[in-house]
Motif scaffolding. Structure first.
Motif, PDB file in Angstrom:
ATOM      1  N   ALA A  12       0.786  -1.256  -0.024  1.00  0.00           N
ATOM      2  CA  ALA A  12      -0.018  -0.178  -0.020  1.00  0.00           C
ATOM      3  C   ALA A  12       0.860   1.316   0.084  1.00  0.00           C
ATOM      4  O   ALA A  12       0.174   2.440  -0.099  1.00  0.00           O
ATOM      5  N   GLY A  13       2.102   0.960   0.155  1.00  0.00           N
ATOM      6  CA  GLY A  13       3.023   2.199   0.118  1.00  0.00           C
ATOM      7  C   GLY A  13       3.509   2.582   1.440  1.00  0.00           C
ATOM      8  O   GLY A  13       4.403   3.818   1.361  1.00  0.00           O
ATOM      9  N   GLY A  14       3.176   2.171   2.548  1.00  0.00           N
ATOM     10  CA  GLY A  14       3.605   2.489   3.531  1.00  0.00           C
ATOM     11  C   GLY A  14       5.149   1.823   4.032  1.00  0.00           C
ATOM     12  O   GLY A  14       5.323   0.576   3.887  1.00  0.00           O
ATOM     13  N   LEU A  15       5.786   2.565   4.631  1.00  0.00           N
ATOM     14  CA  LEU A  15       7.082   2.097   5.218  1.00  0.00           C
ATOM     15  C   LEU A  15       7.100   1.229   6.407  1.00  0.00           C
ATOM     16  O   LEU A  15       6.604   1.802   7.262  1.00  0.00           O
ATOM     17  N   ILE A  16       7.524   0.032   6.204  1.00  0.00           N
ATOM     18  CA  ILE A  16       7.261  -0.830   7.306  1.00  0.00           C
ATOM     19  C   ILE A  16       8.532  -1.172   7.927  1.00  0.00           C
ATOM     20  O   ILE A  16       8.707  -1.651   9.094  1.00  0.00           O
ATOM     21  N   GLN A  26      20.902  10.518  10.382  1.00  0.00           N
ATOM     22  CA  GLN A  26      19.453  10.136  10.697  1.00  0.00           C
ATOM     23  C   GLN A  26      18.316  11.130  10.513  1.00  0.00           C
ATOM     24  O   GLN A  26      18.653  12.250  10.541  1.00  0.00           O
ATOM     25  N   LEU A  27      17.270  10.625   9.995  1.00  0.00           N
ATOM     26  CA  LEU A  27      16.010  11.435   9.598  1.00  0.00           C
ATOM     27  C   LEU A  27      15.060  11.208  10.734  1.00  0.00           C
ATOM     28  O   LEU A  27      15.174  10.327  11.379  1.00  0.00           O
ATOM     29  N   ASP A  28      14.295  12.235  11.019  1.00  0.00           N
ATOM     30  CA  ASP A  28      13.271  11.941  11.747  1.00  0.00           C
ATOM     31  C   ASP A  28      12.103  11.056  11.192  1.00  0.00           C
ATOM     32  O   ASP A  28      12.025  10.541  10.026  1.00  0.00           O
ATOM     33  N   SER A  29      11.152  10.593  11.975  1.00  0.00           N
ATOM     34  CA  SER A  29      10.373   9.672  11.408  1.00  0.00           C
ATOM     35  C   SER A  29       9.406   9.965  10.359  1.00  0.00           C
ATOM     36  O   SER A  29       9.195   9.160   9.445  1.00  0.00           O
ATOM     37  N   TYR A  32      11.552   9.838   7.044  1.00  0.00           N
ATOM     38  CA  TYR A  32      11.689   8.158   6.766  1.00  0.00           C
ATOM     39  C   TYR A  32      10.199   7.818   5.978  1.00  0.00           C
ATOM     40  O   TYR A  32      10.053   7.326   4.780  1.00  0.00           O
ATOM     41  N   LEU A  33       9.065   8.264   6.490  1.00  0.00           N
ATOM     42  CA  LEU A  33       7.787   7.910   6.134  1.00  0.00           C
ATOM     43  C   LEU A  33       7.434   8.790   4.579  1.00  0.00           C
ATOM     44  O   LEU A  33       7.098   7.850   3.675  1.00  0.00           O
ATOM     45  N   ARG A  34       7.945   9.827   4.481  1.00  0.00           N
ATOM     46  CA  ARG A  34       7.986  10.499   3.072  1.00  0.00           C
ATOM     47  C   ARG A  34       8.968   9.845   2.181  1.00  0.00           C
ATOM     48  O   ARG A  34       8.453   9.731   1.150  1.00  0.00           O
ATOM     49  N   VAL A  38       7.333   8.611  -1.137  1.00  0.00           N
ATOM     50  CA  VAL A  38       7.525   9.274  -2.547  1.00  0.00           C
ATOM     51  C   VAL A  38       8.408   8.164  -3.394  1.00  0.00           C
ATOM     52  O   VAL A  38       7.835   8.048  -4.653  1.00  0.00           O
ATOM     53  N   PHE A  39       9.172   7.179  -2.711  1.00  0.00           N
ATOM     54  CA  PHE A  39       9.488   6.022  -3.700  1.00  0.00           C
ATOM     55  C   PHE A  39       8.486   5.430  -4.250  1.00  0.00           C
ATOM     56  O   PHE A  39       8.474   4.960  -5.305  1.00  0.00           O
ATOM     57  N   PHE A  40       7.400   4.794  -3.481  1.00  0.00           N
ATOM     58  CA  PHE A  40       6.507   4.067  -3.861  1.00  0.00           C
ATOM     59  C   PHE A  40       5.590   4.750  -4.969  1.00  0.00           C
ATOM     60  O   PHE A  40       5.156   4.139  -5.838  1.00  0.00           O
ATOM     61  N   SER A  41       5.069   6.207  -4.912  1.00  0.00           N
ATOM     62  CA  SER A  41       4.618   6.894  -5.845  1.00  0.00           C
ATOM     63  C   SER A  41       5.421   6.936  -7.164  1.00  0.00           C
ATOM     64  O   SER A  41       4.897   6.704  -8.087  1.00  0.00           O
ATOM     65  N   VAL A  42       6.851   7.274  -7.012  1.00  0.00           N
ATOM     66  CA  VAL A  42       7.335   7.174  -8.304  1.00  0.00           C
ATOM     67  C   VAL A  42       7.607   6.001  -8.794  1.00  0.00           C
ATOM     68  O   VAL A  42       7.559   5.561 -10.116  1.00  0.00           O
TER      69      VAL A  42
END
Length: 157
Positions: A12-16, A26-29, A32-34, A38-42
């Motif tokens: 579904a495009g969610g980062l698990i 490190q990125l914030d939560s 990482y979700l973005r 974004v990768f899923f959409s591309v």
């Protein structure tokens, strides 16, 4: 350097799952979700970009940048495994398959894991770290390549 990051994105495009290696910032939560969405959409756009092959396209297999290469493997169930490596890395396809097998063995066979939910399994992380360590010691070369190309694979049936 080899593997820099691993992302697992559900159908579904969610980062698990995500993990950074070798001192990456490190990125914030939310970031990482973005990245995952974004990768899923591309990925979806790339798989549908050719109207004649949209049903057969597998989307993005690799994305080459100046300082990284992004590799993707999609499982038969639609889960995407994204491996970010440096540009000198070779042989990520076998490593992506090993990551998928690790996911199947340690996450999916875990009776406490719920599908499509974030992966929180210590044994999965231990095995994944071993897979990355093995990849980094056996599959990198010393000559860097610089490019900015997008590759997608289409199957011919």
């Amino acid at each position: 350097m080899g593997v820099q990051s691993i992302y697992v994105i559900n159908k579904a495009g969610g980062l698990i799952y995500h993990q950074d290696y070798d001192g990456r910032p490190q990125l914030d939560s939310n970031e990482y979700l973005r990245v995952g969405s974004v990768f899923f959409s591309v990925y979806v756009i790339a798989s549908q970009i050719d109207p004649h092959l949209a049903a057969q396209s597998s989307g993005i297999m690799s994305l080459d940048g100046d300082t990284f290469t992004l590799h993707c493997f999609q499982s038969p169930t639609g889960v995407k495994f994204v491996l970010v490596t440096d540009t000198t890395d070779i042989g990520p396809d076998e490593t992506l398959i090993e990551i998928y097998q690790t996911y199947a063995d340690y996450a999916l066979k875990n009776p406490f894991y719920e599908l499509e939910m974030p992966i929180r399994c210590e044994k999965f992380e231990e095995k994944l770290t071993a897979v990355v360590r093995n990849h980094n010691t056996t599959r990198s070369k010393s000559t860097p390549a610089v490019s900015t190309t997008l590759t997608s694979r289409t199957s011919s049936s």
